[in-house]
Scaffold this active site. Structure first.
Site, PDB file in Angstrom:
ATOM      1  CB  CYS A 100      -0.928   0.011   1.209  1.00 42.97           C
ATOM      2  SG  CYS A 100      -2.305   1.171   0.990  1.00 42.97           S
ATOM      3  CB  CYS A 102      -1.836   4.955   3.150  1.00 41.62           C
ATOM      4  SG  CYS A 102      -1.791   3.439   4.117  1.00 41.62           S
ATOM      5  CB  CYS A 110      -4.459   3.755  -0.363  1.00 39.39           C
ATOM      6  SG  CYS A 110      -4.949   3.601   1.369  1.00 39.39           S
ATOM      7  CE  LYS A 179      -8.159  -1.256   3.876  1.00 42.35           C
ATOM      8  NZ  LYS A 179      -6.729  -0.963   3.684  1.00 42.35           N
ATOM      9  NE  ARG A 189      -7.205   4.853   8.369  1.00 37.50           N
ATOM     10  CZ  ARG A 189      -8.379   5.123   7.821  1.00 37.50           C
ATOM     11  NH1 ARG A 189      -8.995   6.262   8.118  1.00 37.50           N
ATOM     12  NH2 ARG A 189      -8.926   4.292   6.967  1.00 37.50           N
ATOM     13  NE  ARG A 201      -7.017   4.846   4.560  1.00 32.99           N
ATOM     14  CZ  ARG A 201      -5.928   5.606   4.597  1.00 32.99           C
ATOM     15  NH1 ARG A 201      -5.677   6.455   3.627  1.00 32.99           N
ATOM     16  NH2 ARG A 201      -5.114   5.527   5.617  1.00 32.99           N
ATOM     17  CD  GLU A 217     -14.321  -3.789  -5.564  1.00 28.01           C
ATOM     18  OE1 GLU A 217     -13.224  -4.254  -5.948  1.00 28.01           O
ATOM     19  OE2 GLU A 217     -14.643  -2.601  -5.732  1.00 28.01           O
ATOM     20  CE  LYS A 232      -7.857  -3.805   7.063  1.00 30.26           C
ATOM     21  NZ  LYS A 232      -6.709  -3.183   6.474  1.00 30.26           N
ATOM     22  CB  SER A 258      -6.231  -1.388  14.779  1.00 34.45           C
ATOM     23  OG  SER A 258      -6.987  -0.513  13.943  1.00 34.45           O
ATOM     24  CE1 TYR A 297      -2.108  -5.241  14.282  1.00 37.86           C
ATOM     25  CE2 TYR A 297      -4.504  -5.273  14.414  1.00 37.86           C
ATOM     26  CZ  TYR A 297      -3.351  -4.878  13.783  1.00 37.86           C
ATOM     27  OH  TYR A 297      -3.434  -4.123  12.644  1.00 37.86           O
TER      28      TYR A 297
HETATM   29  C1  PBG Z   1      -3.702   0.243   4.520  1.00 46.44           C
HETATM   30  C2  PBG Z   1      -4.123  -0.614   5.661  1.00 46.44           C
HETATM   31  C3  PBG Z   1      -4.964  -0.249   6.724  1.00 46.44           C
HETATM   32  C4  PBG Z   1      -5.056  -1.384   7.557  1.00 46.44           C
HETATM   33  C5  PBG Z   1      -4.277  -2.381   6.983  1.00 46.44           C
HETATM   34  N1  PBG Z   1      -3.728  -1.896   5.797  1.00 46.44           N
HETATM   35  C6  PBG Z   1      -5.550   1.049   7.084  1.00 46.44           C
HETATM   36  C7  PBG Z   1      -6.512   1.737   6.251  1.00 46.44           C
HETATM   37  O1  PBG Z   1      -7.002   1.260   5.239  1.00 46.44           O
HETATM   38  O2  PBG Z   1      -6.807   2.873   6.628  1.00 46.44           O
HETATM   39  C8  PBG Z   1      -5.858  -1.448   8.810  1.00 46.44           C
HETATM   40  C9  PBG Z   1      -5.508  -2.520   9.772  1.00 46.44           C
HETATM   41  C10 PBG Z   1      -6.075  -2.353  11.129  1.00 46.44           C
HETATM   42  O3  PBG Z   1      -6.899  -1.451  11.407  1.00 46.44           O
HETATM   43  O4  PBG Z   1      -5.696  -3.159  11.999  1.00 46.44           O
HETATM   44  N2  PBG Z   1      -2.315   0.190   4.340  1.00 46.44           N
END
Ligand code: PBG
Length: 308
Positions: A100, A102, A110, A179, A189, A201, A217, A232, A258, A297
């Site tokens: 990615c 970002c 991204c 996603k 983030r 996003r 998708e 996700k 997260s 995690y």
């Molecule tokens: C983008 C990416 C994100 C996550 C994994 N890859 C963040 C986003 O799309 O803003 C999120 C993972 C998480 O929240 O644990 N590189």
């Protein structure tokens, strides 16, 4: 009579590796999760393997960001260095890399952006070019699986073609196929230092109200050559996970993100939930719903708990 069994091999441990820290730095928003300096990341990966885990997912935090995300595909970029360090210490551990832009873009989006007055656009095809360069440089540095998480159209096919042309036909693609633009990425983030500096996003991630679009998708990514498809976040999207697994029959991954982690951690820290019981229940439910691979995690703790 139990139908669903967890195994340490179901779990993938995300590792944040940062060019900006000299010793492990706790991430305030995600208790128990750290950013690691390059010199510690291979030991951390080794420790994960010793616990019985099979794979890690690498995220990089570069020293410098710019408008071309050049750190994402630099030969001596942070993820590239981490891959070489990990592969020299534990060659059998499966290395997956987040592909990615970002974390490497000064604006935190991204992809490549263009600003027109009050609006901004993410330029799909220009972004795909940079994602292809990034995936190739990860494969060159030793990635076993590349995991594009940007949600640009056509990137899986473009990455597959470029990998094959460069002789990386054994490098697999795990695509973040469905996603969703989610509130649950907030703590990440901070961990990845990648909040967008303007806008959001929603023009490239999916509307959380849409299920049929998610299946479309995924179908596109499967056609383009994705080996593993991911949904996700996890718990709020179990209906999607189930349908993706049933419809496509591909190895199916889910990312327990997260915010989902932070919610349970917060309740545990307040004494409201038993961590082990809650986490084992969540992970079993995700597997029951069709996940073959769970990015979490808690991967280390799960490996430990499953041994006891
Ligand atoms: C983008 C990416 C994100 C996550 C994994 N890859 C963040 C986003 O799309 O803003 C999120 C993972 C998480 O929240 O644990 N590189």
């Amino acid at each position: 009579m139990r139908e669903t069994h967890l195994n340490a091999h179901n779990f993938v441990l995300p590792l944040f590796v940062s060019e900006k820290v000299h010793q492990r730095r706790p991430i305030a928003s995600m208790s128990g999760v750290f950013q690691f300096p390059i010199k510690e990341v291979a030991d951390e990966a080794r420790a994960a393997q010793d616990l019985g885990l099979q794979a890690v997912l690498l995220f990089g935090i570069p020293e410098q960001k710019d408008e071309q995300a050049s750190g994402a595909y630099a030969e001596d970029g942070i993820v590239q260095k981490a891959l070489r360090a990990i592969k020299s210490k534990c060659p059998d551990l499966v290395t997956i890399t987040d592909v990615c832009l970002c974390e490497y873009m000064s604006h935190g989006h991204c992809g490549v952006t263009r600003i027109d007055g009050d609006h901004f656009h993410v330029l799909n095809d220009d972004s795909v070019e940079l994602l292809v360069k990034t995936a190739l440089s990860h494969a060159t540095a030793g990635a076993d699986i590349v995991a594009p998480s940007d949600m640009m159209d056509g990137r899986v096919g473009a990455i597959r073609a470029a990998l094959d042309a460069a002789g990386f036909d054994q490098t697999a693609i795990m695509s973040y196929a469905a996603k969703f633009a989610s509130a649950f990425y907030g703590p990440f983030r901070e961990a990845a230092e990648s909040p967008p500096q303007f806008g959001d996003r929603r023009s490239y991630q999916m509307d959380f109200a849409n299920a049929n679009e998610a299946l479309r998708e995924v179908a596109l990514d499967v056609d383009e050559g994705a080996d593993i498809v991911m949904v996700k976040p996890a718990l709020p999207y179990m209906d999607i996970l189930w349908r993706v697994h049933e419809r496509f029959g591909k190895p199916t991954a889910v990312y327990h993100v997260s915010g989902e982690y932070a919610m349970v951690k917060g309740a545990v820290e307040k004494g409201l939930l038993n961590e082990r019981d809650a986490v084992l229940e969540i992970m079993t439910a995700l597997k029951r719903a069709g996940a073959n691979i769970i990015v979490t995690y808690w991967a280390r703790e799960l490996a430990r708990w499953l041994r006891e």
